[in-house]
Design an enzyme around this catalytic site. Structure first.
Site, PDB file in Angstrom:
ATOM      1  N   ARG A  13       2.756 -10.115  -7.979  1.00 18.30           N
ATOM      2  CA  ARG A  13       3.010 -10.875  -8.902  1.00 18.30           C
ATOM      3  C   ARG A  13       3.391 -12.250  -8.746  1.00 18.30           C
ATOM      4  O   ARG A  13       2.640 -12.987  -9.540  1.00 18.30           O
ATOM      5  CB  ARG A  13       4.477 -10.491  -9.561  1.00 18.30           C
ATOM      6  N   SER A  14       4.144 -13.011  -7.782  1.00 15.65           N
ATOM      7  CA  SER A  14       4.482 -14.237  -7.640  1.00 15.65           C
ATOM      8  C   SER A  14       2.980 -15.072  -7.314  1.00 15.65           C
ATOM      9  O   SER A  14       2.880 -16.152  -7.554  1.00 15.65           O
ATOM     10  CB  SER A  14       5.680 -14.609  -6.885  1.00 15.65           C
TER      11      SER A  14
HETATM   12  P1  4NP Z   1       5.257  -7.973  -5.354  1.00 15.04           P
HETATM   13  O1  4NP Z   1       4.903  -6.461  -5.207  1.00 15.04           O
HETATM   14  O2  4NP Z   1       6.860  -8.146  -5.392  1.00 15.04           O
HETATM   15  O3  4NP Z   1       4.758  -8.263  -6.923  1.00 15.04           O
HETATM   16  O4  4NP Z   1       4.563  -8.745  -4.360  1.00 15.04           O
HETATM   17  C1  4NP Z   1       5.238  -5.729  -4.436  1.00 15.04           C
HETATM   18  C2  4NP Z   1       4.554  -5.699  -3.108  1.00 15.04           C
HETATM   19  C3  4NP Z   1       5.087  -5.188  -1.883  1.00 15.04           C
HETATM   20  C4  4NP Z   1       6.000  -4.281  -2.133  1.00 15.04           C
HETATM   21  C5  4NP Z   1       6.789  -4.161  -3.364  1.00 15.04           C
HETATM   22  C6  4NP Z   1       6.441  -4.921  -4.274  1.00 15.04           C
HETATM   23  N1  4NP Z   1       6.468  -3.276  -1.048  1.00 15.04           N
HETATM   24  O5  4NP Z   1       7.424  -2.411  -1.266  1.00 15.04           O
HETATM   25  O6  4NP Z   1       6.067  -3.301   0.343  1.00 15.04           O
END
Ligand code: 4NP
Length: 154
Positions: A13-14
């Site tokens: 997302r970011s």
């Molecule tokens: P983000 O998504 O927060 O949008 O980058 C995720 C990426 C990895 C994980 C969780 C959310 N993870 O649990 O590794």
């Protein structure tokens, strides 16, 4: 003016928000006047490229995220950035706990600040393709409102 987007992993997302805002700043002729970055509250993806599903969904809409690499949010960020925008409420709580008492950086929930249809950008990591499209839809919409705010603040 410096803007930091924060999510959990800094691979979905970011980094999407970082690339979308950069693209819209370029279109608005504001490139170079506003610094944009992104970071994750977690440390699992430090130094990693964005998620392959994020890369391809973004590419289909003309955003190139391939040069971005994951990093973890740091206490210094509260002094370096003017505006820190969290992708979801859990990211915002994490930031509130990390924030030094004297920090001046403004913090907010990205979608709520710009009156998008949801308050949180849903975490797409464990879901299907449509989740990545929804991330882009929500971020594009809120970024248009963010650009208007930034124009007013420059
Ligand atoms: P983000 O998504 O927060 O949008 O980058 C995720 C990426 C990895 C994980 C969780 C959310 N993870 O649990 O590794």
């Amino acid at each position: 003016m410096r803007v930091l987007f924060v999510c959990l992993g800094n691979i979905c997302r970011s980094p999407t928000a970082e690339a979308v805002l950069r693209h819209k700043l370029r279109e608005a002729g504001l490139e170079g006047r506003i610094e944009v970055d992104s970071a994750g509250t977690g440390d699992w993806h430090i130094g990693k490229a964005p998620d392959a599903r994020t890369l391809s969904a973004a590419k289909r809409r003309g955003y190139d995220l391939s040069a971005l690499r994951g990093r973890q949010v740091a206490v210094d960020d509260f002094a370096r950035f003017d505006l820190i925008l969290a992708m979801d409420s859990s990211n915002l709580s994490h930031l509130q706990r990390l924030r030094p008492g004297a920090a001046v950086a403004e913090m907010d929930l990205f979608l709520r600040r710009y009156q998008a249809p949801l308050d949180d950008v849903p975490d797409p990591y464990y879901g299907g393709e449509e989740g990545f499209e929804q991330v882009l839809d929500l971020i594009e919409q809120a970024s248009d409102a963010l650009i208007l705010e930034l124009k007013g603040r420059l």
